[in-house]
Design a protein around this motif. Structure first.
Motif, PDB file in Angstrom:
ATOM      1  N   UNK A   1       0.959  -1.234  -0.104  1.00  0.00           N
ATOM      2  CA  UNK A   1      -0.120  -0.041  -0.050  1.00  0.00           C
ATOM      3  C   UNK A   1       1.020   1.235   0.042  1.00  0.00           C
ATOM      4  N   UNK A   2       1.844   1.202   0.749  1.00  0.00           N
ATOM      5  CA  UNK A   2       2.771   2.413   0.977  1.00  0.00           C
ATOM      6  C   UNK A   2       3.615   2.689  -0.390  1.00  0.00           C
ATOM      7  N   UNK A   3       4.161   1.699  -1.037  1.00  0.00           N
ATOM      8  CA  UNK A   3       4.610   1.768  -2.215  1.00  0.00           C
ATOM      9  C   UNK A   3       3.459   2.452  -3.345  1.00  0.00           C
ATOM     10  N   UNK A   4       2.467   1.937  -3.377  1.00  0.00           N
ATOM     11  CA  UNK A   4       1.552   2.362  -4.459  1.00  0.00           C
ATOM     12  C   UNK A   4       1.110   3.923  -4.231  1.00  0.00           C
TER      13      UNK A   4
ATOM     14  N   UNK B   1      12.488   4.611  -2.426  1.00  0.00           N
ATOM     15  CA  UNK B   1      13.093   5.280  -1.445  1.00  0.00           C
ATOM     16  C   UNK B   1      12.436   5.889  -0.470  1.00  0.00           C
ATOM     17  N   UNK B   2      11.193   6.430  -0.627  1.00  0.00           N
ATOM     18  CA  UNK B   2      10.034   7.007   0.062  1.00  0.00           C
ATOM     19  C   UNK B   2       9.652   5.840   1.212  1.00  0.00           C
ATOM     20  N   UNK B   3       9.580   4.606   0.622  1.00  0.00           N
ATOM     21  CA  UNK B   3       8.927   3.630   1.399  1.00  0.00           C
ATOM     22  C   UNK B   3      10.034   3.252   2.521  1.00  0.00           C
ATOM     23  N   UNK B   4      11.117   3.107   1.990  1.00  0.00           N
ATOM     24  CA  UNK B   4      12.288   2.919   2.972  1.00  0.00           C
ATOM     25  C   UNK B   4      12.541   3.848   3.993  1.00  0.00           C
ATOM     26  N   UNK B   5      12.444   5.284   3.341  1.00  0.00           N
ATOM     27  CA  UNK B   5      12.652   6.328   4.392  1.00  0.00           C
ATOM     28  C   UNK B   5      11.509   6.311   5.633  1.00  0.00           C
TER      29      UNK B   5
ATOM     30  N   UNK C   1       2.922   9.346   7.171  1.00  0.00           N
ATOM     31  CA  UNK C   1       4.417   9.400   6.768  1.00  0.00           C
ATOM     32  C   UNK C   1       4.964   9.163   5.412  1.00  0.00           C
ATOM     33  N   UNK C   2       4.589   8.190   4.833  1.00  0.00           N
ATOM     34  CA  UNK C   2       4.933   8.277   3.189  1.00  0.00           C
ATOM     35  C   UNK C   2       4.349   9.243   2.371  1.00  0.00           C
ATOM     36  N   UNK C   3       3.271   9.671   2.763  1.00  0.00           N
ATOM     37  CA  UNK C   3       2.529  10.808   2.117  1.00  0.00           C
ATOM     38  C   UNK C   3       3.516  12.018   2.169  1.00  0.00           C
TER      39      UNK C   3
ATOM     40  N   UNK D   1      -4.904  14.523   8.005  1.00  0.00           N
ATOM     41  CA  UNK D   1      -3.673  14.228   8.998  1.00  0.00           C
ATOM     42  C   UNK D   1      -2.558  13.775   8.176  1.00  0.00           C
ATOM     43  N   UNK D   2      -2.863  13.137   6.974  1.00  0.00           N
ATOM     44  CA  UNK D   2      -1.747  12.743   6.086  1.00  0.00           C
ATOM     45  C   UNK D   2      -1.018  14.064   5.550  1.00  0.00           C
ATOM     46  N   UNK D   3      -1.748  15.112   5.155  1.00  0.00           N
ATOM     47  CA  UNK D   3      -1.121  16.160   4.414  1.00  0.00           C
ATOM     48  C   UNK D   3      -1.134  17.370   5.207  1.00  0.00           C
TER      49      UNK D   3
END
Length: 314
Positions: free
Chosen positions: A13-16, A30-34, A56-58, A136-138
């Protein structure tokens, strides 16, 4: 469930999410790893790991996109998203939204949005997050997110291609199109092209540009005819493959290395667009990459030796 297990379960989900915001497989990874590094280092125990990690990933993706926009302004030639062969996230309840949003055409429309509009659209319209989660995400109010969503939806609807629902028919047409290209069957190719078809190639200045921005059936047909014979003669093979959820193809050299990809837009039984990525930097995540310059030199040598006319639009 351990923190690592929670993260691994949510990784697709985070990658997508990140890929749809960034249009880049490498930057999304890279964003998912961070995101994992921040989660691992955090003392927070969230009520909802999904909401927390998506937030966080957003945020990471928004920040990456803002800096990427500057680089894309200096990009050599047309810019296309990095090709995605398989979307790791699947949700049967949102299959239509997920499939539509990952197409090259949709990702290019998303490029027109501001980073905040893009993130809100992806979370709300594609993944079905509630406005409290989006806000919350943004890090904006719910009211602001609702306005961002309205603007983003309007921009997307204004330019959204109306793909046919029957994916099987589109796939079969694309396969016939590839067969005709491999065979150099100009008449068959001509019968499948829309009058205003376009062919766009993303080389980033790092590979030959096969069609900088060719528009119109006659021009595209001339380019395809000029390419098919010489490429086949030097051992390039085009195999059907879904690219960004659309019918497409992967081209490989004689050693099986990836030369380029095609993503094919189809509407009303005609090819509307062919988007080819040949920039080696955008293909490296798919496997070993061919030397496109060497392939091009060999194809040109065959073209000159055989007397095949070169294409003036390429």
């Amino acid at each position: 469930m351990t923190r690592d297990e929670e993260f691994q379960e949510l990784r697709p989900l985070l990658f997508s999410i990140a890929y749809r915001i960034l249009g880049s497989v490498v930057e999304a990874e890279d964003a998912v790893q961070e995101t994992w590094l921040r989660y691992e280092a955090s003392d927070t125990v969230p009520d909802s790991p999904k909401a927390f990690l998506s937030s966080v990933v957003t945020n990471i993706s928004i920040n990456v996109l803002r800096s990427a926009r500057v680089r894309r302004e200096e990009y050599v030639g047309p810019w296309l998203p990095e090709p995605l062969l398989v979307d790791p996230y699947d949700d049967p309840q949102r299959s239509a939204e997920l499939a539509d949003s990952v197409s090259m055409a949709a990702l290019l429309l998303l490029e027109r949005l501001s980073p905040l509009e893009r993130a809100v659209f992806v979370l709300r319209e594609v993944f079905g997050f509630g406005f409290p989660e989006v806000a919350s995400a943004v890090e904006r109010s719910e009211a602001a997110c609702r306005q961002l969503a309205v603007r983003a939806r309007r921009h997307m609807n204004e330019g959204r291609p109306r793909f046919e629902a029957d994916r099987r028919e589109r796939r079969e047409l694309a396969e016939r199109f590839l067969d005709a290209f491999r065979d150099g069957d100009v008449d068959a190719l001509a019968g499948m092209l829309a009058a205003d078809v376009q062919m766009v190639s993303d080389s980033g200045g790092k590979a030959p540009q096969w069609g900088k921005g060719v528009v119109g059936a006659a021009n595209v047909l001339r380019l395809l005819a000029a390419m098919s014979g010489p490429l086949a003669a030097v051992g390039v093979v085009a195999a059907p493959h879904r690219v960004n959820g659309e019918p497409g193809a992967i081209f490989r050299d004689t050693d099986g290395r990836i030369l380029n990809t095609w993503a094919i837009d189809i509407l009303d039984g005609r090819i509307q667009a062919i988007r080819t990525v040949i920039n080696p930097d955008k293909l490296a995540h798919l496997g070993p990459v061919a030397d496109a310059w060497a392939v091009n030199r060999a194809a040109n040598a065959h073209r000159h030796a055989s007397g095949t006319p070169s294409d003036p639009t390429a």
